[in-house]
Design an enzyme around this catalytic site. Structure first.
Site, PDB file in Angstrom:
ATOM      1  CE1 TYR A 160      19.677  39.074 -66.942  1.00 16.90           C
ATOM      2  CE2 TYR A 160      21.379  39.436 -65.866  1.00 16.90           C
ATOM      3  CZ  TYR A 160      20.280  39.360 -65.853  1.00 16.90           C
ATOM      4  OH  TYR A 160      19.358  39.335 -64.667  1.00 16.90           O
ATOM      5  CB  SER A 191      19.237  41.620 -56.885  1.00 18.59           C
ATOM      6  OG  SER A 191      18.370  40.784 -57.668  1.00 18.59           O
ATOM      7  CD  GLN A 216      14.512  43.278 -56.416  1.00 20.37           C
ATOM      8  OE1 GLN A 216      15.618  42.316 -56.450  1.00 20.37           O
ATOM      9  NE2 GLN A 216      13.664  43.186 -57.272  1.00 20.37           N
ATOM     10  CE1 TYR A 255      11.771  42.069 -60.211  1.00 18.75           C
ATOM     11  CE2 TYR A 255      13.755  40.890 -59.420  1.00 18.75           C
ATOM     12  CZ  TYR A 255      13.227  41.811 -60.460  1.00 18.75           C
ATOM     13  OH  TYR A 255      14.090  42.665 -61.132  1.00 18.75           O
ATOM     14  CB  THR A 295      11.156  45.195 -58.287  1.00 20.84           C
ATOM     15  OG1 THR A 295      12.383  45.687 -57.743  1.00 20.84           O
ATOM     16  CG2 THR A 295      10.789  45.597 -59.721  1.00 20.84           C
ATOM     17  CE  LYS A 339      15.112  49.664 -58.401  1.00 22.16           C
ATOM     18  NZ  LYS A 339      14.768  49.058 -59.640  1.00 22.16           N
ATOM     19  CB  SER A 345      13.066  52.668 -60.588  1.00 21.66           C
ATOM     20  OG  SER A 345      13.679  51.893 -61.460  1.00 21.66           O
ATOM     21  CG  HIS A 363      13.197  47.211 -64.167  1.00 24.96           C
ATOM     22  ND1 HIS A 363      12.562  46.753 -63.186  1.00 24.96           N
ATOM     23  CD2 HIS A 363      14.315  46.032 -64.337  1.00 24.96           C
ATOM     24  CE1 HIS A 363      13.030  45.520 -62.950  1.00 24.96           C
ATOM     25  NE2 HIS A 363      13.954  45.294 -63.570  1.00 24.96           N
ATOM     26  CG  ASP A 388      16.957  53.268 -60.487  1.00 20.82           C
ATOM     27  OD1 ASP A 388      15.954  53.825 -61.160  1.00 20.82           O
ATOM     28  OD2 ASP A 388      16.450  51.966 -59.971  1.00 20.82           O
ATOM     29  N   GLY A 389      18.543  55.430 -62.518  1.00 26.16           N
ATOM     30  CA  GLY A 389      18.456  55.574 -64.042  1.00 26.16           C
ATOM     31  C   GLY A 389      19.246  56.568 -64.388  1.00 26.16           C
ATOM     32  N   GLY A 390      20.596  56.107 -65.028  1.00 31.96           N
ATOM     33  CA  GLY A 390      21.339  57.011 -65.749  1.00 31.96           C
ATOM     34  C   GLY A 390      22.285  58.047 -64.889  1.00 31.96           C
ATOM     35  CB  ILE A 391      23.174  58.209 -61.141  1.00 29.46           C
ATOM     36  CG1 ILE A 391      21.604  58.502 -60.700  1.00 29.46           C
ATOM     37  CG2 ILE A 391      23.868  58.941 -60.266  1.00 29.46           C
ATOM     38  CD1 ILE A 391      21.219  60.086 -60.705  1.00 29.46           C
ATOM     39  N   GLY A 398      23.562  52.212 -60.568  1.00 30.37           N
ATOM     40  CA  GLY A 398      23.257  50.888 -61.547  1.00 30.37           C
ATOM     41  C   GLY A 398      24.576  50.517 -62.078  1.00 30.37           C
TER      42      GLY A 398
END
Length: 375
Positions: free
Chosen positions: A38, A120, A146, A148, A174, A246, A268, A270, A301-304, A324
């Site tokens: 997950y 979150s 954040q 939803y 988001t 986001k 982002s 996600h 964000d993403g892959g830092i 993340g």
């Protein structure tokens, strides 16, 4: 973990951890296969997860030498406030899957390292306990919440008031996940939340779908409940807190966000958990910066994974970056101490990269420090 938000007990770190990647193997050993699938998995073939990382690797820095860097620093400013570092913990749900102290441990670590945190909506620790942990350290970074969208405006209004009363400084909606992505790894593992982990800040149950024969559960059931641009207007009217969106990818959506008066954007995809056919965030970032101009706050964000990635992101136009999965690996490995160590390692690498590229502060980062330069 106590619901009162007691300070987490410190654990010892395993030997040999010298960068963020070193936490991953330890983390997997500490988690159930289901929880690992997950928290660490992505959508479909997980191409976007790999693309995010590959895009940062493909960027090269172009140093300047013999520059006077005395007095250099990593401070950054947004929304009229200055923080020690442009590093924030990304919103990640159900962190008690990784460690019993969950989001509380992450908050104490962020505060101790002068980093920010975006909590979150699906946090497994009460938001008030997280806010208290961050407020105990006067030099901590920003604390944002954040969201939803939930198709119950009464509930949303109560949640906004609770967020503001707890001391959160901004809202991050988001917008790229009106439905969940097709996460093969997660489905193969048969993931289900354990009984003792839940979204404690989201009371009640979602209304069941009311479908006629032949109707689509997605298009006729879920999508009518999803947020549209009118909900952006409603959120801005109901809360005085800055509102960031986001998950925008398209320039026209960025322009519409600006017309609606949003306070900032988080670039982002996600983390590769929604649609497995998207550009990397490193590709999107300069495009969206060009569209929104120099003044609107942009985060990414993403892959830092490295301090050099942080510097590359700033050179592409980001004001700050979100960390993340690596901090969840650190959380699973050693709780609050693990997350603090991960942030310290990343900040140290960031400062080293700044010094070696000839960058005194974040304001000096720009495209001229990337190869090939666009000068």
């Amino acid at each position: 973990m106590s619901e009162s938000g007691e300070r987490p007990a410190l654990q010892s770190l395993p030997e040999g951890i010298v960068n963020l990647a070193d936490f991953e193997a330890h983390a997997q050993a500490c988690m159930t296969p289901s929880a690992w699938a997950y928290l660490n998995g992505g959508a479909a073939d997980e191409q976007v997860m790999r693309a995010n990382r590959a895009a940062w690797d493909a960027l090269k820095l172009w140093p300047r030498v013999l520059r006077d860097l005395c007095g250099g620093h990593t401070r950054t400013s947004m929304f009229g406030k200055t923080w020690p570092t442009p590093l924030l913990l990304a919103p990640i749900a159900y962190q008690r899957l990784a460690h019993p102290d969950g989001e509380l441990a992450s908050a104490y670590a962020a505060a101790a390292q002068g980093a920010g945190m975006i909590l979150s909506a699906q946090a497994s620790v009460p938001m008030e306990a997280v806010a208290r942990a961050m407020r105990q350290e006067p030099t901590s970074g920003p604390l944002w919440f954040q969201l939803y969208w939930r198709d119950d405006r009464g509930f949303m209004a109560e949640l906004l008031q609770r967020v503001q009363s707890a001391g959160f400084e901004a809202l991050v909606l988001t917008v790229d996940a009106p439905v969940q992505g097709a996460r093969d790894r997660e489905r193969r593992a048969g993931f289900q939340l354990p009984d003792d982990v839940r979204a404690v800040n989201l009371g009640g149950r979602k209304k069941p779908l009311d479908l006629a024969p032949g109707q689509s559960a997605l298009f006729d059931g879920l999508m009518p409940r999803a947020a549209t641009w009118s909900e952006i207007d409603w959120l801005r009217e109901r809360s005085p807190l800055p509102l960031l969106l986001k998950g925008l990818c398209h320039p026209e959506d960025a322009r519409e966000a600006m017309r609606r008066g949003v306070s900032g954007l988080v670039v982002s995809n996600h983390g590769g958990r929604t649609l497995d056919a998207l550009p990397s965030t490193a590709e999107l970032l300069p495009l969206l910066r060009e569209v929104v101009g120099p003044d609107l706050p942009l985060l990414v964000d993403g892959g830092i994974r490295r301090g050099s990635d942080v510097l590359k992101a700033l050179c592409l136009g980001a004001d700050a970056v979100l960390l993340g999965r690596p901090y969840v690996h650190a959380l699973a490995t050693a709780g609050a101490l693990g997350v603090a160590q991960a942030l310290r390692l990343l900040r140290d690498e960031f400062e080293i990269a700044m010094a070696l590229v000839g960058c005194r502060d974040v304001g000096e980062a720009g495209a001229h420090l990337l190869w090939p330069s666009r000068i």
